[in-house]
Design a protein around this motif. Structure first.
Motif, short mmCIF file in Angstrom:
data_model
loop_
_atom_site.label_atom_id
_atom_site.label_comp_id
_atom_site.label_asym_id
_atom_site.label_seq_id
_atom_site.Cartn_x
_atom_site.Cartn_y
_atom_site.Cartn_z
N LYS A 12 0.83 -1.20 0.00
CA LYS A 12 0.00 0.00 0.00
C LYS A 12 0.87 1.26 0.00
N TYR A 13 1.96 1.22 0.74
CA TYR A 13 2.88 2.36 0.75
C TYR A 13 3.50 2.58 -0.64
N LEU A 14 3.74 1.47 -1.35
CA LEU A 14 4.35 1.57 -2.69
C LEU A 14 3.31 1.83 -3.77
N GLY A 15 2.03 1.79 -3.40
CA GLY A 15 0.98 2.00 -4.40
C GLY A 15 0.79 0.81 -5.32
N GLU A 16 1.21 -0.36 -4.87
CA GLU A 16 1.08 -1.58 -5.67
C GLU A 16 -0.19 -2.33 -5.28
N ASP A 17 -0.85 -2.89 -6.27
CA ASP A 17 -2.08 -3.65 -6.03
C ASP A 17 -1.77 -5.13 -6.22
N SER A 18 -1.92 -5.91 -5.16
CA SER A 18 -1.65 -7.34 -5.22
C SER A 18 -2.94 -8.13 -5.06
N PRO A 19 -3.43 -8.77 -6.11
CA PRO A 19 -4.65 -9.59 -6.00
C PRO A 19 -4.49 -10.70 -4.95
N PHE A 20 -3.27 -11.25 -4.85
CA PHE A 20 -3.02 -12.32 -3.89
C PHE A 20 -3.18 -11.81 -2.46
N LEU A 21 -2.48 -10.73 -2.10
CA LEU A 21 -2.56 -10.20 -0.74
C LEU A 21 -3.94 -9.68 -0.41
N LYS A 22 -4.59 -9.05 -1.38
CA LYS A 22 -5.93 -8.51 -1.16
C LYS A 22 -6.90 -9.63 -0.81
N GLU A 23 -6.78 -10.75 -1.51
CA GLU A 23 -7.69 -11.86 -1.27
C GLU A 23 -7.37 -12.55 0.06
N VAL A 24 -6.08 -12.70 0.36
CA VAL A 24 -5.67 -13.36 1.60
C VAL A 24 -6.18 -12.58 2.81
N LEU A 25 -6.01 -11.27 2.80
CA LEU A 25 -6.38 -10.48 3.96
C LEU A 25 -7.88 -10.21 4.06
N SER A 26 -8.64 -10.57 3.04
CA SER A 26 -10.09 -10.39 3.10
C SER A 26 -10.81 -11.67 3.52
N GLU A 27 -10.06 -12.75 3.69
CA GLU A 27 -10.69 -14.02 4.09
C GLU A 27 -11.17 -13.92 5.54
N PRO A 28 -12.43 -14.26 5.80
CA PRO A 28 -12.98 -14.10 7.16
C PRO A 28 -12.57 -15.24 8.09
N TRP A 29 -12.29 -14.88 9.34
CA TRP A 29 -12.00 -15.88 10.37
C TRP A 29 -13.33 -16.26 11.02
#
Length: 776
Positions: free
Chosen positions: A668-685
């Protein structure tokens, strides 16, 4: 109040003859004693700072090293300064100011001090290297190899003697950054049982693309931060997971701790508050003096103590949104001599010190009695004021800036936010009722978690609640520290209660103080517009509170005693039982969060153990299928070993979730969009779990006094359609479960899930046929 006049140090009257000055010697005496107390506290902190700064060295060690060095040089007729003053004398005329003997003494002290500092730095470096080795964690419980024993001896040798709370901070290793390859592999392994073949192949492609392309670039920045910062996770975790949130912290973030389960020391509300408050203030004094022993695994491996620093005098202050950035801040003051008490809609400031000393339990009870006897009505808007801390953060931030930034509102808010902690004298009664155990505990848990939504100051680091019948509990804000830190305090408070004791009629031991000034009523002027904001926040908070379904299970069928006979880790046993219970409850597996600590590293907080594994799922399927008992036991052993390995990896800095979180922050600081990280961090616990460890076992003799059992604590559900489960293992025969979910979800039911947990525990134990073995 009449007592307020005693606080005036002087008064003057203008007369025709001049100014008539009246001094209050008592007030001046209190000012003097207060100053003495403050200076003593500063001196102790200064001394502790020096002791911690030179640890594992000590003043005694300094004397020995310098004295030995000087004696050796005198015996050998050597220059103790090693030519230092001779070289200086070429540039500075030292002989004019110091004799030859004085030069030798000063030079010897300087060189000896350098030698002492060098020894300290070597010991710290060696200890840090030793603590970076975690091979001992691979050993079987109860047995250590010779290499691990030798390692533990070396750790003890280089750890010094009589460490204080913060002594090891400079010797702890930094949290390592796992490799991108290892994290990606472990992530894919963790989600495999939750995805079908098509979903998994898609996620595998996203993972491989990230590992080859964007991942290494993000990793470079993270490595750079790990070399520069003392911990590459903790500051971002605090800011982005806690302080950047805009939703209510009540239920969603704050958690609670309960009283004894079966013991009711007194039914007098003020008396219970007196002993508990005194115990908390004693703990704070030990904390200020760094006299609390650092937590040591196996009585040898030190844990980080950084989280203790903000336990008291701390408040989470809401921030106003600026552009796209919204952040709370943690406001901490070094010293606070008062607490704030809430009772029936009124706020009171209560000083904890008088005559230069901490108030005794009976004197604190006296102050609580005065508050309970006060019949004054709340000011307009005062009763529900704290609902602002229970609702969304943005309205609270705006109201705080508009209505509490000046005048007496600011003074009263400062009194609350700078208090040591917040206390509620609750006007309801809560207690474990043997005639209605389920309902009584469930209502008790909900009361501690959210109360009436306006009778707790949810921003305070600690809210202590004392009920009308003498039962008590805690509600803690989460951003400043994790639950084990609060648990350590609470164990101290509960263990002190029977030691301080009560009289036959239920009051605190001792006598009331004849001249003790009373509590100070806080004053507020809350306009209609602010009252509207309060009511709006209360509406949001009540909707959230009414939706929470809490259920407590005092599980007494068996405990860790029998689980150990199964040669299984108690935590692994319980986590596998939760997976079995969840599958029976919902008919499917889910992403599971178990909190683990990383406090073997400097400023470490938590890491995630992903408890839903391929091995655990195989065991669960065997339990709901028609597999043989032998096959189920084999799969259970594999699942338990896998869980233990994941727990070790998490504790040693090789977990995956904090690493992925930090990589996401860098992207996010670099302004890069990662589909992998976005999906991983949106997975609900959908299943969030945590064990509340009993850290000071020596404080509770549960063999001789099994009635002194703590109920543990709990938290709200993380997902709208998920469960929150906290559990505490008490002694050999008791486990308490705290379950939460949302009533609005058709998928969840806390009581149904509790029934499934109990049955799962019994079914897994039944595989070992311990009764049959005992009979043989």
């Amino acid at each position: 109040m009449a007592e307020a006049h005693q606080a005036v140090a002087f008064q003057f009257t203008v007369t025709p003859e001049g100014i008539d000055l009246h001094l209050s010697h008592e007030a001046l005496r209190q000012v003097y004693l207060s100053g003495i107390h403050s200076w003593k506290k500063r001196f102790v902190r200064f001394k502790n700072g020096i002791m911690t700064g030179v640890y594992p060295g000590s003043p005694a060690g300094f004397s020995i090293v310098v004295g030995s060095y000087m004696a050796y040089n005198k015996f050998k007729q050597l220059d103790p300064s090693l030519g230092l003053f001779t070289k200086l004398g070429q540039h500075i005329p030292i002989s004019r100011y110091m004799s030859t003997d004085s030069q030798k003494i000063v030079g010897g002290i300087l060189v000896g001090t350098s030698l002492w500092v060098t020894i300290i730095m070597i010991m710290r470096t060696v200890l840090k290297s030793l603590l970076s080795w975690h091979g001992w964690m691979q050993e079987r419980h109860g047995s250590l190899s010779w290499s691990s024993r030798i390692w533990m001896v070396l750790v003890k040798v280089f750890s010094g003697r009589k460490p204080m709370l913060y002594s090891f901070q400079n010797s702890l290793p930094r949290l390592p950054v796992p490799s991108i390859k290892d994290t990606c592999e472990r992530y894919l392994e963790s989600v495999r049982p939750l995805m079908d073949d098509q979903q998994f192949e898609r996620m595998k492609g996203l993972t491989q693309d990230f590992e080859k392309n964007l991942g290494p670039r993000l990793q470079w920045y993270l490595k750079l931060k790990s070399w520069w910062a003392s911990n590459y996770v903790s500051d971002w975790w605090e800011e982005y997971i806690y302080l950047r949130g805009r939703g209510p912290i009540m239920v969603n973030s704050n958690y609670y701790a309960m009283d004894f389960l079966y013991v009711f020391p007194t039914s007098i509300q003020a008396a219970r508050a007196g002993n508990a408050i005194h115990s908390i203030m004693l703990y704070r004094r030990k904390l200020d003096r760094a006299q609390i022993k650092p937590l040591m695994l196996l009585h040898t491996i030190p844990m980080c103590s950084a989280q203790y620093e903000r336990m008291f005098n701390t408040t989470r202050v809401p921030g106003v949104e600026t552009g796209r950035v919204f952040s709370n801040t943690l406001q901490h003051v070094n010293e606070s001599k008062h607490i704030v008490v809430y009772h029936k809609g009124r706020y009171f400031k209560v000083w904890m010190f008088y005559d230069g000393r901490l108030l005794l339990p009976r004197e604190i009870e006296q102050q609580m009695e005065r508050i309970l006897a006060d019949k004054s009505e709340p000011l307009p808007g005062e009763e529900r004021l704290a609902a602002l801390t229970a609702g969304d953060r943005t309205p609270w931030a705006k109201a705080r800036e508009s209505f509490f930034s000046r005048g007496k509102n600011k003074q009263s808010l400062d009194a609350v936010e700078k208090a040591a902690f917040f206390l509620t004298l609750d006007d309801t009664e809560q207690r474990y009722d043997t005639k209605n155990p389920v309902k009584s505990l469930d209502i008790y848990a909900k009361s501690l978690l959210h109360g009436k939504c306006y009778d707790r100051w949810f921003d305070k680091s600690l809210n202590m609640i004392v009920y009308k019948n003498g039962t008590m509990g805690l509600n803690a804000e989460h951003s400043w520290a994790d639950a084990p830190i609060v648990g350590h305090l609470w164990e101290h408070v509960l263990s002190m209660d029977p030691k301080l004791g009560y009289t036959e009629d239920g009051h605190c031991v001792g006598k009331p103080h004849p001249n003790l000034p009373g509590p100070q009523r806080l004053q507020w002027t809350i306009p209609a517009e602010c009252q509207e904001a309060i009511e709006s926040s209360l509406t949001v908070a009540r909707a959230l509170a009414d939706d929470v379904d809490c259920h407590i299970i005092p599980f007494t069928d068996f405990g860790k005693g029998l689980i150990k006979k199964c040669r299984t880790s108690p935590d692994a046993f319980i986590q596998i039982a939760l997976q079995l219970a969840h599958y029976r409850d919902k008919g499917k597996f889910c992403l599971t969060y178990e909190a683990s600590m990383t406090r073997m590293f400097r400023e470490g907080r938590t890491e995630t153990v992903r408890s839903c594994t391929i091995e655990t799922c195989a065991f669960v399927r065997a339990m709901v299928g028609d597999e043989t008992r032998e096959e189920r036991l084999r799969l259970l052993k594999l699942a338990a070993e896998k869980h233990q390995n994941l727990y070790r990896l998490a504790m040693t800095g090789q977990g995956i979730d904090r690493h992925l979180f930090c990589l996401y922050v860098v992207s996010k600081y670099l302004g890069e969009d990662s589909p992998f990280l976005k999906e991983v961090l949106s997975e609900p616990w959908k299943l969030s779990t945590s064990q509340t460890p009993l850290q000071q076992v020596e404080l509770f003799d549960l063999v001789r006094h099994p009635e002194y059992v703590s109920s543990g604590g709990g938290f709200g559900p993380v997902a709208d359609d998920g469960y929150g489960v906290s559990y505490i293992i008490l002694g050999e025969n008791h486990i308490n479960f705290h379950i939460s979910s949302k009533r609005s979800s058709p998928e969840t039911d806390s009581h149904r899930f509790g029934t499934n947990i109990r049955q799962a525990m019994l079914d897994i134990l039944g595989l070992f046929e311990l009764n049959n073995k005992a009979a043989k």
